[in-house]
Scaffold this motif. Structure first.
Motif, short mmCIF file in Angstrom:
data_model
loop_
_atom_site.label_atom_id
_atom_site.label_comp_id
_atom_site.label_asym_id
_atom_site.label_seq_id
_atom_site.Cartn_x
_atom_site.Cartn_y
_atom_site.Cartn_z
N PRO A 89 0.81 -1.22 0.00
CA PRO A 89 0.00 0.00 0.00
C PRO A 89 0.84 1.27 0.00
N ASP A 90 0.14 2.40 -0.07
CA ASP A 90 0.83 3.67 0.12
C ASP A 90 1.06 3.88 1.62
N ARG A 91 1.62 5.02 1.99
CA ARG A 91 2.00 5.18 3.39
C ARG A 91 0.80 5.24 4.32
N ASP A 92 -0.39 5.52 3.75
CA ASP A 92 -1.60 5.57 4.56
C ASP A 92 -2.36 4.24 4.56
N GLU A 161 -0.43 -6.08 4.55
CA GLU A 161 -0.76 -5.19 5.66
C GLU A 161 0.30 -5.32 6.77
N LYS A 162 0.73 -6.56 6.99
CA LYS A 162 1.74 -6.80 8.02
C LYS A 162 3.05 -6.07 7.67
N LEU A 163 3.45 -6.17 6.41
CA LEU A 163 4.67 -5.49 5.97
C LEU A 163 4.55 -3.97 6.14
N TRP A 164 3.37 -3.45 5.81
CA TRP A 164 3.13 -2.00 5.93
C TRP A 164 3.21 -1.57 7.41
N ARG A 165 2.59 -2.38 8.28
CA ARG A 165 2.63 -2.01 9.72
C ARG A 165 4.06 -2.05 10.24
N GLU A 166 4.84 -2.96 9.75
CA GLU A 166 6.25 -3.04 10.11
C GLU A 166 6.96 -1.76 9.64
N LYS A 169 6.74 1.58 11.57
CA LYS A 169 7.56 1.80 12.77
C LYS A 169 8.68 2.81 12.49
N THR A 170 9.21 2.80 11.27
CA THR A 170 10.25 3.80 10.96
C THR A 170 9.71 4.84 9.97
#
Ligand code: SD4
Length: 324
Positions: A89-92, A161-166, A169-170
């Motif tokens: 996804p995008d940053r949002d 989604e998991k990758l995006w949530r990771e 963090k930064t």
């Protein structure tokens, strides 16, 4: 009755003196074999996509049908995180897709920043065929798709989604061309009637700003097809491709007599001239197919591959690179 050798000499003379279209018409009437069918596409997942395209192309089908059907494979693949369903996804947290198509008559269709529709190359084709426009974006493109029977699908898979949530963090907002995770698929085909079509489809840069659109849906940047000359597509950092009208530049270089690889190299070098220092985050690759069925590619950094399928080839080729 002419011998095979005489026919080939005759064809050579025809190609040397006539515009391509006329030469093809003459070749056809003398029952010479045309150079197609052949399909080429970006990255190693192009192999599987080519196989789907080949089912159409190898049976005498239309290049446009072949490329749309070919790229539908990575578009539907949840494991492919840079195209269609399962795209990052995008940053949002929105998965927004970009795609375009061009056919042998110079018709073009495009969609950008579309959510909830998997097969955006087919949607771009619909825009080309069913509207007076070339490009639809965002909400309007989605509405048009739903109204034309494209199913509404949540494109964000649990693993993306998991990758995006990771990443959150930064949350580094800088777009990065992830050259190890294969990007965008661009696919170009020449059919047995001697006609060219192409498409380009992507979820764009991972974690891009919401609303960001890259080169992939822009006619002349991510894709260009000119049935007299050839077809070209690109992958990598779209911003750099847009700034040089990349795929159109490749076509014009081929029109001037350059081979597909040479034409791609010239486009790459134009980007390198503006960005002379080697950077790990600046990858761009161009892929081209000419009217004779010859293909070639060139990229900034090593690692760009493309897949070829024809009657005599079914293989993955390493694109030459500017930096070793
Ligand atoms: C873009 N060119 O959106 C596409 C995506 C890509 O490496 O190919 N990324 O800029």
């Amino acid at each position: 009755m002419k011998t095979r050798r005489e026919l080939l000499q005759y064809a050579g003379a025809a190609f040397a003196t006539l515009p391509f279209a006329k030469a093809f018409a003459q070749a056809k009437s003398s029952s010479l074999t045309l150079p197609g069918p052949i399909v080429v596409s970006t990255w190693n997942f192009g192999m599987q996509a080519n196989e789907a395209a080949w089912k159409i192309l190898g049976n005498g089908g239309h290049a446009l049908d072949a490329v749309i059907s070919g790229v539908a494979v990575p578009e539907a693949d949840p494991k492919n995180t840079s195209v269609g369903y399962g795209g990052l996804p995008d940053r949002d947290g929105h998965v927004t897709l970009d795609a375009c198509v061009m056919d042998e008559n110079g018709n073009a269709g495009s969609v950008a920043c579309v959510e909830n529709i998997v097969h955006v190359a087919a949607l771009a084709r619909k825009v080309m065929e069913k509207t007076p426009h070339v490009m639809l974006v965002g909400e309007g493109a989605q509405q048009f798709g739903l109204a034309n029977g494209f199913p509404k699908t949540n494109l964000l898979t649990p693993s993306s989604e998991k990758l995006w949530r990771e990443w959150l963090k930064t949350a580094q907002y800088k777009p990065i061309a992830n050259i190890e995770n294969h990007d965008t698929i661009g696919m170009l085909a020449l059919d047995s009637a001697g006609n060219l079509s192409g498409t380009c489809t992507t979820s764009g840069m991972a974690y891009k700003m919401h609303g960001r659109v890259g080169d992939s849906p822009l006619i002349g940047a991510g894709l260009y097809v000119d049935n007299e000359v050839g077809a070209a597509t690109s992958t990598g950092v779209g911003e750099e491709v847009i700034k040089i009208c990349g795929s159109h530049l490749v076509i014009e270089q081929m029109r001037a007599g350059r081979s597909p690889e040479e034409a791609c190299r010239i486009a790459v070098e134009r980007i390198v001239k503006k960005n002379p220092v080697k950077r790990d985050d600046l990858q761009v690759g161009f892929l081209a197919l000419n009217k004779h069925g010859e293909h070639g590619a060139y990229c900034i950094l090593k690692g760009f591959q493309y897949a070829v399928r024809s009657n005599s080839q079914n293989t993955l080729i390493d694109g030459k690179s500017h930096f070793a």
